[in-house]
Design an enzyme around this catalytic site. Sequence first.
Site, mmCIF file in Angstrom:
data_model
loop_
_atom_site.group_PDB
_atom_site.id
_atom_site.type_symbol
_atom_site.label_atom_id
_atom_site.label_comp_id
_atom_site.label_asym_id
_atom_site.label_seq_id
_atom_site.Cartn_x
_atom_site.Cartn_y
_atom_site.Cartn_z
ATOM 1 N N PHE A 1 -21.584 -12.639 27.286
ATOM 2 C CA PHE A 1 -21.099 -11.519 26.481
ATOM 3 C C PHE A 1 -21.567 -11.749 25.037
ATOM 4 O O PHE A 1 -20.785 -11.724 24.098
ATOM 5 C CB PHE A 1 -19.579 -11.389 26.551
ATOM 6 C CG PHE A 1 -19.021 -11.317 27.953
ATOM 7 C CD1 PHE A 1 -18.938 -10.110 28.618
ATOM 8 C CD2 PHE A 1 -18.588 -12.459 28.604
ATOM 9 C CE1 PHE A 1 -18.435 -10.040 29.911
ATOM 10 C CE2 PHE A 1 -18.084 -12.407 29.896
ATOM 11 C CZ PHE A 1 -17.997 -11.186 30.556
ATOM 12 N N ASP B 1 -17.307 -14.662 25.258
ATOM 13 C CA ASP B 1 -16.589 -13.807 24.299
ATOM 14 C C ASP B 1 -16.467 -12.414 24.906
ATOM 15 O O ASP B 1 -17.118 -11.461 24.478
ATOM 16 C CB ASP B 1 -17.349 -13.763 22.971
ATOM 17 C CG ASP B 1 -16.604 -12.958 21.903
ATOM 18 O OD1 ASP B 1 -15.413 -12.641 22.118
ATOM 19 O OD2 ASP B 1 -17.216 -12.634 20.871
ATOM 20 N N CYS C 1 0.839 -1.204 0.000
ATOM 21 C CA CYS C 1 0.000 0.000 0.000
ATOM 22 C C CYS C 1 0.870 1.249 0.000
ATOM 23 O O CYS C 1 1.787 1.375 0.817
ATOM 24 C CB CYS C 1 -0.905 0.004 1.227
ATOM 25 S SG CYS C 1 -1.921 1.484 1.361
ATOM 26 N N CYS D 1 -10.199 -11.506 22.331
ATOM 27 C CA CYS D 1 -9.449 -10.592 21.461
ATOM 28 C C CYS D 1 -8.172 -10.109 22.139
ATOM 29 O O CYS D 1 -7.544 -9.156 21.677
ATOM 30 C CB CYS D 1 -10.323 -9.401 21.048
ATOM 31 S SG CYS D 1 -10.955 -8.439 22.435
ATOM 32 N N CYS E 1 -2.353 0.245 9.518
ATOM 33 C CA CYS E 1 -1.617 -1.018 9.375
ATOM 34 C C CYS E 1 -0.228 -0.875 9.978
ATOM 35 O O CYS E 1 0.381 0.188 9.901
ATOM 36 C CB CYS E 1 -1.483 -1.398 7.898
ATOM 37 S SG CYS E 1 -3.046 -1.770 7.067
ATOM 38 N N CYS F 1 -7.390 1.789 -0.227
ATOM 39 C CA CYS F 1 -7.029 0.994 0.957
ATOM 40 C C CYS F 1 -7.219 -0.501 0.682
ATOM 41 O O CYS F 1 -8.226 -0.926 0.127
ATOM 42 C CB CYS F 1 -7.892 1.431 2.138
ATOM 43 S SG CYS F 1 -7.685 0.431 3.622
ATOM 44 N N GLU G 1 -25.977 -10.399 27.975
ATOM 45 C CA GLU G 1 -25.219 -9.230 27.503
ATOM 46 C C GLU G 1 -25.641 -8.035 28.344
ATOM 47 O O GLU G 1 -26.785 -7.945 28.796
ATOM 48 C CB GLU G 1 -25.502 -8.978 26.009
ATOM 49 C CG GLU G 1 -24.947 -7.712 25.424
ATOM 50 C CD GLU G 1 -23.443 -7.600 25.549
ATOM 51 O OE1 GLU G 1 -22.977 -6.589 26.115
ATOM 52 O OE2 GLU G 1 -22.735 -8.523 25.088
#
Length: 406
Positions: free
Chosen positions: A270, A338, A60, A364, A69, A143, A290
């Site tokens: 979650f 999660d 890119c 994550c 990035c 992009c 949640e």
Amino acid sequence: MTYTIDRLSLHADGVAHGPEGTVHVAMALPGEVVSGEPIAGRIAAPKIVTPSADRVSAPCPHYRACGGCVMQHASDAFTAGWKVDVVRHALSARNVAVPEMTIATSPLHSRRRATLAGRRTKKGTLVGFHARASDTLVEVPGCLILRPELLAAIPILHEATAIGASRKGEVAFAMSLSQNGLDIAATGGKDTDPAQFEALADLARRRDLARLTWNGEVIAARRAPLQSFGAAKVAPPPGAFLQATAHGEAALVAFVREAVTGASKVADLFAGCGTFALPLAEDASVHAVENATAMIEALDLGWRQAKGLHRVTSEVRDLFRRPLLSDEIDRYDAVVIDPPRAGAEAQVAQICASRLKRLVHVSCNPVTFAREAAALIDAGFTLDRILVVDQFRFSAHVEVAACFSR
């Protein structure tokens, strides 16, 4: 001054050691020799003296300026291996034996969710991603990570910025691609007056947006911004969490479904808007929990309008302050969690104290995941297998799905 890069940090900077201590080096790879003068312990623009065999030309043209990035200078094979190693090292640091791991990497031009920033300037408007460690905005035509539909929507963000951004502020545009078109949730702009509201509503009509919200106010809701979660279709509330790519979501859902095969009662903690709960309801009854009322309402409506699903019950509950207790967990054959980046320490403690036999942990954050994996293993669980998911191409972001049993 020259430095040899020992490893990468969790943020994908090269880490070297010199007389002044640890130095972080942007866009460097392990084994490389670089030169530069550190400022506050970091070299932002190093000269590569001896390149790694894993170094490639960034595809890119915006790479050096754009902060979206951080890994385009590394080969795909290196990046995949490094992301798997991030998980491996996090587990090893907790003395957790590392099981079989595979990685699923989303293709280019697959991001269906992204947040760009817009700002008014003396010459007009500027829309793009922030530069590395900077408030500067970098425009990103062409992009490589965004879906073409999101790239094509950037002129819409310019118009919205001109209408609603203040001279000193910045508008964040959370864009999601739905089955019925583009869903944009803007925050940080001026509060709407009648003229501005009308101008934004006209923009949504002319540009055929599914939905446009501004600082939480619905400007236009022309079509429901539906997402498919298994057999159900859900319209998430504005700005709600959505997996970044359809490819990444499919890999995670397939892993979770396989891991709970045979369970008749499942709890999804979650649960968001039902990314896992609704596909799981094709084979089992599901209880979804949640903390956000609007997300639970969207999940429930999606279930009620779908056909052929088992019963899905739902609950609005803060699992950080009020985790499901061990006796509540004992009602289920399997549990899926999660949590956000902070992890789910309190909830995992209750899972450890329960009689649960099967858990799927989606995370994550490999660091908090490893902390919780160690606690689960101490409570008698076995870590059976792991899927690493890279749906944030060229970033340092790593997602993990893991199957535990006892």
